[in-house]
Design a protein around this motif. Structure first.
Motif, mmCIF file in Angstrom:
data_model
loop_
_atom_site.group_PDB
_atom_site.id
_atom_site.type_symbol
_atom_site.label_atom_id
_atom_site.label_comp_id
_atom_site.label_asym_id
_atom_site.label_seq_id
_atom_site.Cartn_x
_atom_site.Cartn_y
_atom_site.Cartn_z
ATOM 1 N N LEU A 1 0.829 -1.205 0.000
ATOM 2 C CA LEU A 1 0.000 0.000 0.000
ATOM 3 C C LEU A 1 0.866 1.258 0.000
ATOM 4 O O LEU A 1 0.541 2.258 -0.652
ATOM 5 C CB LEU A 1 -0.936 0.001 1.211
ATOM 6 N N LYS A 2 1.984 1.192 0.719
ATOM 7 C CA LYS A 2 2.910 2.326 0.752
ATOM 8 C C LYS A 2 3.501 2.571 -0.635
ATOM 9 O O LYS A 2 3.580 3.717 -1.102
ATOM 10 C CB LYS A 2 4.021 2.057 1.763
ATOM 11 N N LEU A 3 3.903 1.507 -1.323
ATOM 12 C CA LEU A 3 4.460 1.645 -2.671
ATOM 13 C C LEU A 3 3.431 2.204 -3.645
ATOM 14 O O LEU A 3 3.787 2.888 -4.606
ATOM 15 C CB LEU A 3 4.950 0.285 -3.174
ATOM 16 N N LEU A 4 2.165 1.883 -3.399
ATOM 17 C CA LEU A 4 1.098 2.347 -4.284
ATOM 18 C C LEU A 4 0.636 3.765 -3.943
ATOM 19 O O LEU A 4 -0.327 4.267 -4.525
ATOM 20 C CB LEU A 4 -0.091 1.377 -4.207
ATOM 21 N N GLY A 5 1.304 4.391 -2.985
ATOM 22 C CA GLY A 5 0.954 5.751 -2.610
ATOM 23 C C GLY A 5 -0.275 5.848 -1.733
ATOM 24 O O GLY A 5 -0.921 6.892 -1.671
ATOM 25 N N LEU A 6 -0.600 4.751 -1.038
ATOM 26 C CA LEU A 6 -1.804 4.715 -0.208
ATOM 27 C C LEU A 6 -1.501 4.809 1.290
ATOM 28 O O LEU A 6 -2.395 4.585 2.109
ATOM 29 C CB LEU A 6 -2.603 3.437 -0.510
ATOM 30 N N LYS A 7 -0.261 5.100 1.632
ATOM 31 C CA LYS A 7 0.076 5.254 3.043
ATOM 32 C C LYS A 7 -0.723 6.407 3.641
ATOM 33 O O LYS A 7 -0.808 7.494 3.057
ATOM 34 C CB LYS A 7 1.569 5.519 3.219
ATOM 35 N N GLY A 8 -1.311 6.164 4.795
ATOM 36 C CA GLY A 8 -2.084 7.201 5.452
ATOM 37 C C GLY A 8 -3.559 7.180 5.129
ATOM 38 O O GLY A 8 -4.344 7.901 5.767
ATOM 39 N N CYS A 9 -3.969 6.363 4.147
ATOM 40 C CA CYS A 9 -5.392 6.272 3.845
ATOM 41 C C CYS A 9 -6.108 5.574 5.005
ATOM 42 O O CYS A 9 -5.478 4.952 5.864
ATOM 43 C CB CYS A 9 -5.642 5.542 2.530
ATOM 44 N N GLU A 10 -7.428 5.655 5.029
ATOM 45 C CA GLU A 10 -8.211 5.102 6.137
ATOM 46 C C GLU A 10 -7.921 3.627 6.372
ATOM 47 O O GLU A 10 -7.758 3.188 7.510
ATOM 48 C CB GLU A 10 -9.701 5.301 5.837
ATOM 49 N N GLU A 11 -7.834 2.854 5.287
ATOM 50 C CA GLU A 11 -7.610 1.419 5.405
ATOM 51 C C GLU A 11 -6.202 1.108 5.912
ATOM 52 O O GLU A 11 -6.002 0.168 6.688
ATOM 53 C CB GLU A 11 -7.840 0.724 4.049
ATOM 54 N N TYR A 12 -5.226 1.890 5.466
ATOM 55 C CA TYR A 12 -3.840 1.721 5.917
ATOM 56 C C TYR A 12 -3.750 1.910 7.425
ATOM 57 O O TYR A 12 -3.127 1.104 8.141
ATOM 58 C CB TYR A 12 -2.939 2.719 5.193
ATOM 59 N N LEU A 13 -4.374 2.969 7.911
ATOM 60 C CA LEU A 13 -4.341 3.260 9.347
ATOM 61 C C LEU A 13 -5.070 2.185 10.148
ATOM 62 O O LEU A 13 -4.658 1.847 11.270
ATOM 63 C CB LEU A 13 -4.963 4.635 9.609
ATOM 64 N N LYS A 14 -6.136 1.627 9.563
ATOM 65 C CA LYS A 14 -6.864 0.567 10.258
ATOM 66 C C LYS A 14 -5.997 -0.685 10.400
ATOM 67 O O LYS A 14 -5.998 -1.334 11.443
ATOM 68 C CB LYS A 14 -8.156 0.231 9.510
ATOM 69 N N ILE A 15 -5.231 -1.012 9.346
ATOM 70 C CA ILE A 15 -4.340 -2.177 9.415
ATOM 71 C C ILE A 15 -3.283 -1.972 10.491
ATOM 72 O O ILE A 15 -2.947 -2.902 11.234
ATOM 73 C CB ILE A 15 -3.676 -2.444 8.042
ATOM 74 N N GLU A 16 -2.771 -0.764 10.595
ATOM 75 C CA GLU A 16 -1.794 -0.472 11.646
ATOM 76 C C GLU A 16 -2.403 -0.716 13.035
ATOM 77 O O GLU A 16 -1.741 -1.277 13.917
ATOM 78 C CB GLU A 16 -1.310 0.968 11.537
ATOM 79 N N ARG A 17 -3.657 -0.308 13.225
ATOM 80 C CA ARG A 17 -4.313 -0.539 14.514
ATOM 81 C C ARG A 17 -4.550 -2.028 14.749
ATOM 82 O O ARG A 17 -4.389 -2.526 15.868
ATOM 83 C CB ARG A 17 -5.652 0.217 14.562
ATOM 84 N N LEU A 18 -4.904 -2.742 13.700
ATOM 85 C CA LEU A 18 -5.148 -4.177 13.821
ATOM 86 C C LEU A 18 -3.867 -4.936 14.167
ATOM 87 O O LEU A 18 -3.914 -5.965 14.849
ATOM 88 C CB LEU A 18 -5.749 -4.728 12.523
ATOM 89 N N MET A 19 -2.735 -4.416 13.716
ATOM 90 C CA MET A 19 -1.466 -5.060 14.039
ATOM 91 C C MET A 19 -1.188 -5.014 15.542
ATOM 92 O O MET A 19 -0.567 -5.922 16.094
ATOM 93 C CB MET A 19 -0.318 -4.429 13.253
ATOM 94 N N ASP A 20 -1.640 -3.970 16.190
ATOM 95 C CA ASP A 20 -1.514 -3.906 17.654
ATOM 96 C C ASP A 20 -2.327 -5.016 18.303
ATOM 97 O O ASP A 20 -1.906 -5.611 19.301
ATOM 98 C CB ASP A 20 -1.989 -2.543 18.169
ATOM 99 N N GLU A 21 -3.486 -5.332 17.716
ATOM 100 C CA GLU A 21 -4.328 -6.403 18.240
ATOM 101 C C GLU A 21 -3.689 -7.772 17.992
ATOM 102 O O GLU A 21 -3.841 -8.686 18.808
ATOM 103 C CB GLU A 21 -5.716 -6.341 17.603
ATOM 104 N N LEU A 22 -2.984 -7.911 16.865
ATOM 105 C CA LEU A 22 -2.293 -9.181 16.588
ATOM 106 C C LEU A 22 -1.277 -9.487 17.690
ATOM 107 O O LEU A 22 -1.124 -10.636 18.105
ATOM 108 C CB LEU A 22 -1.566 -9.120 15.236
ATOM 109 N N ALA A 23 -0.592 -8.465 18.138
ATOM 110 C CA ALA A 23 0.431 -8.650 19.174
ATOM 111 C C ALA A 23 -0.176 -9.085 20.506
ATOM 112 O O ALA A 23 0.485 -9.736 21.314
ATOM 113 C CB ALA A 23 1.220 -7.353 19.356
ATOM 114 N N LYS A 24 -1.460 -8.751 20.717
ATOM 115 C CA LYS A 24 -2.111 -9.067 21.996
ATOM 116 C C LYS A 24 -2.926 -10.355 21.959
ATOM 117 O O LYS A 24 -3.211 -10.926 23.012
ATOM 118 C CB LYS A 24 -3.035 -7.904 22.388
ATOM 119 N N SER A 25 -3.305 -10.797 20.783
ATOM 120 C CA SER A 25 -4.186 -11.970 20.681
ATOM 121 C C SER A 25 -3.514 -13.213 21.259
ATOM 122 O O SER A 25 -2.338 -13.475 21.004
ATOM 123 C CB SER A 25 -4.565 -12.225 19.228
#
Length: 315
Positions: free
Chosen positions: A111-135
């Motif tokens: 997504l970063k290579l495609l110029g989509l860094k910072g879009c709503e979905e990108y930010l959601k994946i970043e938040r979900l990664m925090d949940e992966l670490a806790k699951s």
């Protein structure tokens, strides 16, 4: 790597004093190389007792597949260690988390290579990664991973031309050309991953992230998670953003949308190009085998942790 793949109906695996280990099919002979690590026999045939003894003596794994199923003849079976790791909840969750985190990082990288860094979905994946670490459960990891994938494909809608009808990733059956192309190349990737796992003596049916289910190659699905972006998506996305995929590459029916022969040929060409892409660590196809070897070492206890494949600038 040395892998012999042999296909035929009515083959006979034999050992002859003068010619060594060989397969006879329809009157022809195919010798199994002396440096072979694994030989795959696909179809219906016969294995002589002497050939099996010689394979064990040479430490050659024999993988036999037919309509009845698959069996692995291995002088040093890893399956006992593999089952032990699977039954150890702590170890299973540890490797499953590593795979899902790597897959999520690879999606963010694309997504970063495609110029989509910072879009709503990108930010959601970043938040979900925090949940992966806790699951703390595999089921929890799978649920979060599904949300990551959903957000990733929603982000791709921003760059895929609307005429392809890609509104969401659809499966079984695919409902649009993009999903059809992804599903087709995913199947190609699963086959390569399964072969790499067998090469190192792992049973592709015993997955850690993906639950074992009959003859399904669950461990191949695990390994493929690390390579979908550099091999499948990197082939599919440019083909559609450039509009080089045409309507005549697909078959449309009430049962779904599928690649036809022309479409499959085009996609396979793009996929093979990605497989043969050279990096400082070798071709991407070789990276799949490298990861399979790391997984085998982890199963044997030679590695404390399994380190998954993560995309970098050079891939």
């Amino acid at each position: 790597m040395s892998l012999d793949f042999l296909y035929g109906w009515g083959y006979v695996l034999e050992f002859e004093d003068e010619e060594g280990l060989l397969v006879k099919v329809n009157g022809s002979k195919r010798h199994i190389r002396s440096d072979a690590v694994c030989a795959e026999l696909d179809g219906e045939g016969t294995l002589t007792v002497r050939s099996i003894r010689e394979a064990i003596k040479r430490k050659i794994r024999i993988s036999v597949k037919s309509k009845h199923g698959r069996v692995m003849l291995d002088p040093h079976p890893l399956v006992i260690n593999q089952v032990s790791k699977f039954l150890n909840d702590e170890e299973r969750i540890k490797v499953s988390r590593a795979v899902t985190q790597a897959a999520s990082l690879n999606k963010l990288y694309v997504l970063k290579l495609l110029g989509l860094k910072g879009c709503e979905e990108y930010l959601k994946i970043e938040r979900l990664m925090d949940e992966l670490a806790k699951s703390s459960t595999v089921w929890g990891l799978m649920s979060i991973e599904a949300e990551v994938a959903k957000s990733y494909y929603e982000a791709l809608r921003r760059i895929i031309p609307s005429e392809y009808g890609f509104t969401a990733r659809s499966r079984r059956p695919p409902r649009d050309p993009v999903s059809a192309s992804i599903s087709f190349l995913n199947m190609m990737l699963y086959q390569i991953c399964a072969r790499a796992l067998r090469y190192y003596g792992l049973d592709e049916r015993i997955g850690f992230l993906h639950e074992p289910r009959g003859e399904r190659a669950s461990l191949a699905l695990d390994l493929a998670e690390e390579f979908k972006q550099p091999l499948v998506d990197a082939a599919v996305i440019p083909a559609f953003t450039s509009r080089s995929m045409k309507k005549w590459h697909f078959t449309y029916s009430i049962n779904g949308v599928f690649l036809n022969k022309r479409g499959m040929s085009k996609m396979l060409k793009l996929f093979r190009h990605r497989l043969n892409l050279r990096t400082s660590k070798g071709r991407l196809e070789e990276q799949i085998y490298l990861q399979a070897s790391k997984l085998a070492e982890w199963v044997l206890g030679l590695r404390k942790n399994y380190e998954p494949f993560i995309l970098t600038l050079e891939v």
